[in-house]
Design a protein around this motif. Sequence first.
Motif, short mmCIF file in Angstrom:
data_model
loop_
_atom_site.label_atom_id
_atom_site.label_comp_id
_atom_site.label_asym_id
_atom_site.label_seq_id
_atom_site.Cartn_x
_atom_site.Cartn_y
_atom_site.Cartn_z
N GLU A 140 -10.40 -6.42 28.07
CA GLU A 140 -11.11 -7.07 27.59
C GLU A 140 -11.21 -8.86 27.70
OE1 GLU A 140 -12.41 -7.94 22.72
OE2 GLU A 140 -10.10 -7.06 22.99
N ARG A 141 -9.97 -9.04 27.66
CA ARG A 141 -10.02 -10.89 28.51
C ARG A 141 -9.98 -10.87 30.12
NH1 ARG A 141 -11.14 -14.66 24.68
NH2 ARG A 141 -10.92 -14.39 22.80
N PRO A 142 -10.43 -10.54 30.64
CA PRO A 142 -10.46 -10.42 32.01
C PRO A 142 -9.45 -12.18 32.32
CG PRO A 142 -12.18 -11.43 31.73
CD PRO A 142 -12.05 -10.56 30.88
N ALA A 143 -7.90 -11.45 34.44
CA ALA A 143 -7.18 -12.82 33.95
C ALA A 143 -7.38 -11.80 35.08
CB ALA A 143 -6.10 -12.65 33.45
N GLU A 144 -7.08 -12.82 36.17
CA GLU A 144 -6.88 -12.94 37.71
C GLU A 144 -5.40 -12.73 38.51
OE1 GLU A 144 -7.41 -11.89 41.78
OE2 GLU A 144 -9.27 -11.10 39.93
N PRO A 145 -4.74 -12.26 38.34
CA PRO A 145 -3.54 -12.09 38.52
C PRO A 145 -2.77 -12.36 39.18
CG PRO A 145 -3.68 -9.88 37.59
CD PRO A 145 -5.01 -10.72 38.11
N GLU A 146 -1.42 -13.61 39.59
CA GLU A 146 -1.18 -14.70 40.77
C GLU A 146 0.11 -14.25 40.61
OE1 GLU A 146 -0.60 -18.62 42.64
OE2 GLU A 146 -1.47 -18.02 40.76
N LEU A 147 0.39 -13.27 41.61
CA LEU A 147 2.62 -12.96 42.21
C LEU A 147 3.17 -14.15 42.38
CD1 LEU A 147 1.39 -9.09 43.01
CD2 LEU A 147 1.69 -10.51 40.36
N ALA A 175 -12.19 -14.97 34.97
CA ALA A 175 -11.38 -14.06 35.58
C ALA A 175 -10.14 -15.46 35.08
CB ALA A 175 -10.94 -13.48 36.22
N ALA A 176 -9.40 -15.77 33.63
CA ALA A 176 -8.61 -16.38 33.91
C ALA A 176 -7.71 -15.97 35.04
CB ALA A 176 -7.65 -16.98 32.24
N ALA A 177 -6.38 -17.40 35.92
CA ALA A 177 -5.66 -17.28 36.62
C ALA A 177 -4.54 -16.80 35.97
CB ALA A 177 -5.50 -18.49 37.54
N LEU A 178 -3.70 -15.79 36.02
CA LEU A 178 -2.47 -15.23 35.17
C LEU A 178 -1.50 -15.36 36.13
CD1 LEU A 178 -1.63 -14.59 32.35
CD2 LEU A 178 -2.53 -12.11 33.59
N ARG A 179 -0.71 -16.13 36.36
CA ARG A 179 0.76 -16.53 36.90
C ARG A 179 1.86 -15.07 36.47
NH1 ARG A 179 0.76 -22.52 35.64
NH2 ARG A 179 0.72 -21.71 33.62
N ILE A 180 2.28 -14.22 37.05
CA ILE A 180 3.05 -13.15 36.72
C ILE A 180 4.59 -13.54 37.68
CG2 ILE A 180 4.07 -11.20 36.87
CD1 ILE A 180 0.71 -10.83 36.53
N GLY A 181 5.35 -13.89 37.45
CA GLY A 181 6.48 -13.96 38.11
C GLY A 181 7.79 -12.62 38.43
N VAL A 182 7.56 -11.89 39.45
CA VAL A 182 7.79 -10.25 40.21
C VAL A 182 8.89 -10.67 40.68
CG1 VAL A 182 5.50 -9.47 39.50
CG2 VAL A 182 6.20 -10.50 41.93
N ALA A 183 9.62 -9.28 41.35
CA ALA A 183 10.90 -8.96 42.09
C ALA A 183 9.92 -9.13 43.25
CB ALA A 183 11.68 -8.05 42.01
N SER A 184 9.92 -8.76 44.62
CA SER A 184 9.74 -9.03 45.68
C SER A 184 9.76 -7.22 45.95
CB SER A 184 10.84 -9.71 46.96
OG SER A 184 12.15 -9.36 46.48
N CYS A 185 8.58 -7.16 45.36
CA CYS A 185 8.47 -5.01 46.26
C CYS A 185 7.33 -5.10 44.95
CB CYS A 185 9.69 -4.14 45.59
SG CYS A 185 10.30 -4.43 43.49
#
Length: 282
Positions: A112-119, A86-96
């Motif tokens: 279909e193309r799995p990802a391993e999210p990093e918040l 699973a590809a690393a997926l860097r996601i920018g979010v607010a602190s909630c």
Amino acid sequence: MELRALHYFVTVAEELHFGRAAQRLRIVQPAVSQQISRLERELGVVLLERTSRRVRLTPAGERVLTAARETLAAAARVRVVAGEPAAALRIGVASCVTQRLDRALDRLRDSERPAEPELIDLPVTARLDAVRDGVLDLALVRGAVTAAAVTVARAWSEPLHAVVARTHHAAGKPAVGLDDLDPRGLRLPARDSDPPLHDAILAVLPVAPVRPPAGDLLNVLFEVGRDPEGWTLIPAEQLTGAHSERLLQVPLDPPMTVDGHVITSLTTPGRCVASYVAAFAD
């Protein structure tokens, strides 16, 4: 039967509109129609009823939609088992953390193309800069975004709620109108804390705020909680699951909403953008 055809069908079924589905998939509408027609011929059933005014699923389409989603998820798992990590997926979010975010992370892992999210928690402006510079793969932003050198895709819409103290006259009501709230009690965070959301809230207000901004959202909520006439507006999901002895959320009447957007770089493939949008959609 191709996985691509199932992917196109699921997208049309979620949008119930061929034009919007084509936009999400970043392809031309005739290509979507051709794939759906081919899938219907292969299965020997009509999946979608199409008229000039609407598109809706047939009973067979409802059944196939469930199976198609399961098939796409299974295909993603096969790739992982076969050695495609699973590809690393860097996601920018607010602190909630919201239910939408939790649900989207599960969808991204099983896509279909799995990802391993990093918040990654960043202020909005920094989020946009990080996407543009390639530090983040995508960012989530509420409100209109006009930043250059990024792709902005609307993913969801959520209601705005008034947040009031438990001693406020609107506390406990099923809904409240903005005209029934004292404009002198309105508190808003400073614009630089979240410019798109700040501007979206200002756009729905019947009158301009009387008081100056009060720092960040935490400071605003603190002030609202100790003022019997104080109130603010926030997206309903932002405090979902949070419990406060001093504050209550009250829906607006008439309802007002704010759009949520997925922000990606200009070089992100359209298919990836579509999958990100689908993950965060209702």
